[in-house]
Design a protein around this motif. Structure first.
Motif, PDB file in Angstrom:
ATOM      1  N   VAL A 307     -18.525 -36.279 -51.262  1.00  0.00           N
ATOM      2  CA  VAL A 307     -19.201 -35.440 -50.270  1.00  0.00           C
ATOM      3  C   VAL A 307     -18.684 -34.009 -50.363  1.00  0.00           C
ATOM      4  O   VAL A 307     -17.479 -33.768 -50.325  1.00  0.00           O
ATOM      5  CB  VAL A 307     -18.982 -35.982 -48.837  1.00  0.00           C
ATOM      6  CG1 VAL A 307     -19.606 -35.034 -47.807  1.00  0.00           C
ATOM      7  CG2 VAL A 307     -19.578 -37.372 -48.698  1.00  0.00           C
ATOM      8  N   ILE A 308     -19.606 -33.044 -50.497  1.00  0.00           N
ATOM      9  CA  ILE A 308     -19.209 -31.637 -50.584  1.00  0.00           C
ATOM     10  C   ILE A 308     -19.778 -30.809 -49.428  1.00  0.00           C
ATOM     11  O   ILE A 308     -19.328 -29.690 -49.178  1.00  0.00           O
ATOM     12  CB  ILE A 308     -19.665 -31.005 -51.917  1.00  0.00           C
ATOM     13  CG1 ILE A 308     -21.185 -31.119 -52.088  1.00  0.00           C
ATOM     14  CG2 ILE A 308     -18.933 -31.645 -53.091  1.00  0.00           C
ATOM     15  CD1 ILE A 308     -21.729 -30.362 -53.282  1.00  0.00           C
ATOM     16  N   ALA A 309     -20.753 -31.353 -48.695  1.00  0.00           N
ATOM     17  CA  ALA A 309     -21.345 -30.612 -47.581  1.00  0.00           C
ATOM     18  C   ALA A 309     -22.025 -31.576 -46.626  1.00  0.00           C
ATOM     19  O   ALA A 309     -22.322 -32.729 -46.980  1.00  0.00           O
ATOM     20  CB  ALA A 309     -22.347 -29.578 -48.085  1.00  0.00           C
ATOM     21  N   GLU A 310     -22.275 -31.091 -45.407  1.00  0.00           N
ATOM     22  CA  GLU A 310     -22.960 -31.886 -44.387  1.00  0.00           C
ATOM     23  C   GLU A 310     -23.981 -31.026 -43.669  1.00  0.00           C
ATOM     24  O   GLU A 310     -23.674 -29.911 -43.229  1.00  0.00           O
ATOM     25  CB  GLU A 310     -21.961 -32.452 -43.371  1.00  0.00           C
ATOM     26  CG  GLU A 310     -20.984 -33.456 -43.959  1.00  0.00           C
ATOM     27  CD  GLU A 310     -19.887 -33.859 -42.998  1.00  0.00           C
ATOM     28  OE1 GLU A 310     -19.264 -34.911 -43.229  1.00  0.00           O
ATOM     29  OE2 GLU A 310     -19.636 -33.103 -42.028  1.00  0.00           O
ATOM     30  N   MET A 311     -25.215 -31.534 -43.568  1.00  0.00           N
ATOM     31  CA  MET A 311     -26.247 -30.890 -42.773  1.00  0.00           C
ATOM     32  C   MET A 311     -26.111 -31.401 -41.339  1.00  0.00           C
ATOM     33  O   MET A 311     -26.256 -32.612 -41.083  1.00  0.00           O
ATOM     34  CB  MET A 311     -27.634 -31.222 -43.314  1.00  0.00           C
ATOM     35  CG  MET A 311     -27.844 -30.866 -44.789  1.00  0.00           C
ATOM     36  SD  MET A 311     -27.888 -29.098 -45.071  1.00  0.00           S
ATOM     37  CE  MET A 311     -28.649 -29.006 -46.698  1.00  0.00           C
ATOM     38  N   SER A 348     -33.632 -40.011 -34.673  1.00  0.00           N
ATOM     39  CA  SER A 348     -33.924 -40.752 -33.448  1.00  0.00           C
ATOM     40  C   SER A 348     -33.718 -39.901 -32.207  1.00  0.00           C
ATOM     41  O   SER A 348     -34.079 -40.331 -31.108  1.00  0.00           O
ATOM     42  CB  SER A 348     -33.039 -42.006 -33.373  1.00  0.00           C
ATOM     43  OG  SER A 348     -33.336 -42.896 -34.431  1.00  0.00           O
ATOM     44  N   ASP A 349     -33.144 -38.699 -32.365  1.00  0.00           N
ATOM     45  CA  ASP A 349     -33.022 -37.791 -31.220  1.00  0.00           C
ATOM     46  C   ASP A 349     -34.327 -37.073 -30.919  1.00  0.00           C
ATOM     47  O   ASP A 349     -34.408 -36.277 -29.977  1.00  0.00           O
ATOM     48  CB  ASP A 349     -31.885 -36.776 -31.431  1.00  0.00           C
ATOM     49  CG  ASP A 349     -32.129 -35.840 -32.618  1.00  0.00           C
ATOM     50  OD1 ASP A 349     -33.238 -35.849 -33.185  1.00  0.00           O
ATOM     51  OD2 ASP A 349     -31.191 -35.097 -32.979  1.00  0.00           O
ATOM     52  N   GLY A 350     -35.367 -37.350 -31.713  1.00  0.00           N
ATOM     53  CA  GLY A 350     -36.673 -36.737 -31.482  1.00  0.00           C
ATOM     54  C   GLY A 350     -36.848 -35.379 -32.112  1.00  0.00           C
ATOM     55  O   GLY A 350     -37.876 -34.727 -31.925  1.00  0.00           O
ATOM     56  N   LYS A 351     -35.874 -34.949 -32.906  1.00  0.00           N
ATOM     57  CA  LYS A 351     -35.943 -33.617 -33.494  1.00  0.00           C
ATOM     58  C   LYS A 351     -36.229 -33.679 -34.999  1.00  0.00           C
ATOM     59  O   LYS A 351     -35.791 -34.595 -35.692  1.00  0.00           O
ATOM     60  CB  LYS A 351     -34.639 -32.856 -33.257  1.00  0.00           C
ATOM     61  CG  LYS A 351     -34.402 -32.498 -31.791  1.00  0.00           C
ATOM     62  CD  LYS A 351     -33.128 -31.692 -31.622  1.00  0.00           C
ATOM     63  CE  LYS A 351     -32.918 -31.322 -30.160  1.00  0.00           C
ATOM     64  NZ  LYS A 351     -31.674 -30.536 -29.960  1.00  0.00           N
ATOM     65  N   ILE A 352     -36.962 -32.671 -35.453  1.00  0.00           N
ATOM     66  CA  ILE A 352     -37.231 -32.465 -36.870  1.00  0.00           C
ATOM     67  C   ILE A 352     -36.506 -31.195 -37.286  1.00  0.00           C
ATOM     68  O   ILE A 352     -36.705 -30.142 -36.670  1.00  0.00           O
ATOM     69  CB  ILE A 352     -38.737 -32.341 -37.136  1.00  0.00           C
ATOM     70  CG1 ILE A 352     -39.433 -33.666 -36.813  1.00  0.00           C
ATOM     71  CG2 ILE A 352     -39.005 -31.940 -38.580  1.00  0.00           C
ATOM     72  CD1 ILE A 352     -40.931 -33.584 -36.799  1.00  0.00           C
ATOM     73  N   HIS A 353     -35.657 -31.300 -38.291  1.00  0.00           N
ATOM     74  CA  HIS A 353     -34.884 -30.149 -38.758  1.00  0.00           C
ATOM     75  C   HIS A 353     -35.308 -29.767 -40.172  1.00  0.00           C
ATOM     76  O   HIS A 353     -35.624 -30.629 -40.991  1.00  0.00           O
ATOM     77  CB  HIS A 353     -33.384 -30.470 -38.769  1.00  0.00           C
ATOM     78  CG  HIS A 353     -32.754 -30.451 -37.415  1.00  0.00           C
ATOM     79  ND1 HIS A 353     -31.415 -30.744 -37.207  1.00  0.00           N
ATOM     80  CD2 HIS A 353     -33.260 -30.179 -36.193  1.00  0.00           C
ATOM     81  CE1 HIS A 353     -31.133 -30.646 -35.928  1.00  0.00           C
ATOM     82  NE2 HIS A 353     -32.243 -30.309 -35.286  1.00  0.00           N
ATOM     83  N   ILE A 373     -23.546 -27.093 -42.785  1.00  0.00           N
ATOM     84  CA  ILE A 373     -24.773 -26.314 -42.905  1.00  0.00           C
ATOM     85  C   ILE A 373     -25.688 -26.615 -41.720  1.00  0.00           C
ATOM     86  O   ILE A 373     -25.999 -27.778 -41.448  1.00  0.00           O
ATOM     87  CB  ILE A 373     -25.502 -26.615 -44.227  1.00  0.00           C
ATOM     88  CG1 ILE A 373     -24.581 -26.288 -45.416  1.00  0.00           C
ATOM     89  CG2 ILE A 373     -26.802 -25.838 -44.326  1.00  0.00           C
ATOM     90  CD1 ILE A 373     -25.178 -26.643 -46.762  1.00  0.00           C
ATOM     91  N   SER A 374     -26.114 -25.580 -41.016  1.00  0.00           N
ATOM     92  CA  SER A 374     -26.971 -25.718 -39.841  1.00  0.00           C
ATOM     93  C   SER A 374     -28.441 -25.606 -40.241  1.00  0.00           C
ATOM     94  O   SER A 374     -28.775 -25.007 -41.265  1.00  0.00           O
ATOM     95  CB  SER A 374     -26.636 -24.641 -38.805  1.00  0.00           C
ATOM     96  OG  SER A 374     -25.293 -24.765 -38.372  1.00  0.00           O
ATOM     97  N   PRO A 375     -29.347 -26.141 -39.425  1.00  0.00           N
ATOM     98  CA  PRO A 375     -30.778 -26.042 -39.749  1.00  0.00           C
ATOM     99  C   PRO A 375     -31.285 -24.608 -39.635  1.00  0.00           C
ATOM    100  O   PRO A 375     -30.768 -23.814 -38.833  1.00  0.00           O
ATOM    101  CB  PRO A 375     -31.444 -26.947 -38.703  1.00  0.00           C
ATOM    102  CG  PRO A 375     -30.458 -27.031 -37.578  1.00  0.00           C
ATOM    103  CD  PRO A 375     -29.111 -26.937 -38.207  1.00  0.00           C
ATOM    104  N   VAL A 376     -32.303 -24.283 -40.434  1.00  0.00           N
ATOM    105  CA  VAL A 376     -32.927 -22.956 -40.372  1.00  0.00           C
ATOM    106  C   VAL A 376     -34.180 -22.975 -39.495  1.00  0.00           C
ATOM    107  O   VAL A 376     -34.719 -21.920 -39.142  1.00  0.00           O
ATOM    108  CB  VAL A 376     -33.274 -22.450 -41.789  1.00  0.00           C
ATOM    109  CG1 VAL A 376     -31.999 -22.195 -42.591  1.00  0.00           C
ATOM    110  CG2 VAL A 376     -34.186 -23.435 -42.527  1.00  0.00           C
TER     111      VAL A 376
END
Length: 436
Positions: A307-311, A348-353, A373-376
């Motif tokens: 693992v090198i990154a996490e969204m 399952s949180d109802g969000k689309i990233h 890494i955060s969503p854009v």
């Protein structure tokens, strides 16, 4: 947001199970959005990511849910001069109950294709025309819940079901070209090789099967000793992975096990992708830990992926991920990138990233500190339990369209004839015993 009135569901008119065709909708079409003037322009891309003139400049995101709702979004990217970067946006265009039971699979035809397919626990595959923005009909060949859908090309749709079979449909007239039988029980997942000549499948019977799509029969099988839940080919087709609970087995193309990755959380989705910056391959893993983990795949197959990154950003399990190469707006900035790869997740949180894979540096390798890494861009459905997601090409770059600004007649024909050779013209059933 467009509203949808209650109408009679489009069905297939078929004289027998051996010949299944879509009954065209003449009246009372279900429209995804209100009609618009003109025709959507699209450039069909068959070239690598490096050829930016063929990439879409916008995109569409479609997601399904346990609540039977189908969500659709227009996605766009524009220059953000204030932040010296790019702005990604999601604009909702429709939401309505597309099936009479929960939606379990969605797929969009690639390379500027026009089709959207949705599969449900109601055992029906709905076919939608994304250009004309309406429902075409329902494919009723399966006798069990639809577990996965994939368009190997613009002209073919492959489906998997709890009835133990896979079906290959022709996207011109929706005739069944192949019915692949061999699994004893539910087919959990299938994946088509980049060459489109073979496919893999895993199921409840703890077997991994390889299918010859040209001949319409099984070519190999092996017992896994556990239930495979997801199978995926690498981007090069030189290896594949099988996921079960929190483990990922990495195989060579001849079914030799190389590695077993143990993820710290229960896995729900996996996907391979190329890097945007630098060379190499990545494995995207969505899991119960509310993150999309990015594994670096070493060039040396003997080395273990790490693992090198996490969204980040989700507050519940990540159920699905899909990717799409995307052209970026022209910038006056020196050495500005011409393209990127976007990732879209449903949770399952109802969000689309939406995430931009360009935010992963080329020097982010094994041994580096794990990058967050955060969503854009994101959209909140306010509690809907999302199950699946797909991304479709939007508008092509203006300079990549035809000179006249109109759709070439040859485009439609080429879409229908794309990769037809070798697939066969009528249904063949391949009933395999356990030995494959």
């Amino acid at each position: 947001m467009a509203t949808v009135t209650s109408i009679k569901r489009a069905r297939l008119a078929s004289s027998s199970k051996e010949k299944t065709k879509v009954q065209p909708v003449v009246q009372n079409d279900r429209h995804l959005v209100s009609s618009t003037k003109g025709k959507q322009k699209a450039k069909q891309s068959t070239k690598p990511v490096s050829d930016d003139t063929c990439l879409p400049a916008s995109f569409k995101v479609i997601a399904g849910s346990y609540e039977k709702l189908l969500y659709g979004f227009d996605g766009s990217v524009s220059l953000d001069e204030a932040k010296d970067g790019y702005r990604f946006e999601l604009q909702p265009i429709f939401v309505f109950p597309a099936h009479v039971s929960c939606i379990k699979a969605v797929a969009a035809s690639p390379n500027g294709g026009k089709w959207l397919a949705t599969g449900s626990a109601d055992e029906v595959i709905k076919v939608w025309d994304l250009r004309r923005k309406k429902e075409i009909g329902g494919l009723m060949h399966h006798e069990g819940s639809i577990t996965q859908l994939q368009f190997p090309s613009r002209s073919h749709l492959l489906s998997a079901s709890e009835d133990g079979s896979l079906c290959l449909f022709h996207a011109r007239d929706w005739v069944v070209l192949r019915t692949l039988k061999g699994h004893k029980g539910r087919v959990n997942s299938m994946a088509v090789h980049p060459s489109n000549k073979v496919a893999l499948s895993v199921g409840k019977d703890n077997t991994l099967r390889m299918w010859d799509l040209m001949r319409g029969k099984g070519s190999a099988s092996t017992k896994l000793g556990k239930e495979g839940e997801v199978v995926q080919w690498s981007t090069t087709g030189s290896s594949f992975v099988v996921q079960s609970k929190n483990t990922i087995d990495v195989f060579t193309v001849d079914m030799v096990l190389h590695h077993t990755i143990t993820h710290p959380s229960r896995i729900h989705t996996i996907r391979f992708s190329k890097r945007v910056n630098g060379s190499g391959e990545l494995l995207l893993v969505g899991a119960e830990d509310k993150k999309l983990s990015i594994y670096d795949i070493p060039d040396d197959p003997k080395k273990m992926p790490t693992v090198i990154a996490e969204m980040t950003g989700h507050s519940n399990r990540v159920k699905a991920v899909e990717i799409l190469p995307l052209a970026l707006p022209r910038s006056t900035k020196a050495n500005a990138p011409l393209s990127t790869i976007i990732l879209c997740t449903a949770s399952s949180d109802g969000k689309i990233h939406v995430y931009d894979l360009a935010l992963l540096p080329a020097d982010q390798k094994a041994g580096s500190e794990v990058l967050q890494i955060s969503p854009v861009a994101e959209y909140d459905t306010k509690g809907t339990r999302l199950t699946c997601v797909t991304i479709a090409d939007g508008e092509a770059l203006e300079h990549a369209s035809s000179v006249s600004g109109k759709r070439k007649r040859g485009d439609e024909g080429s879409e229908q004839e794309d990769e037809d050779e070798g697939w066969g013209a009528h249904e063949q059933e391949a009933e395999q015993d356990e030995s494959g």
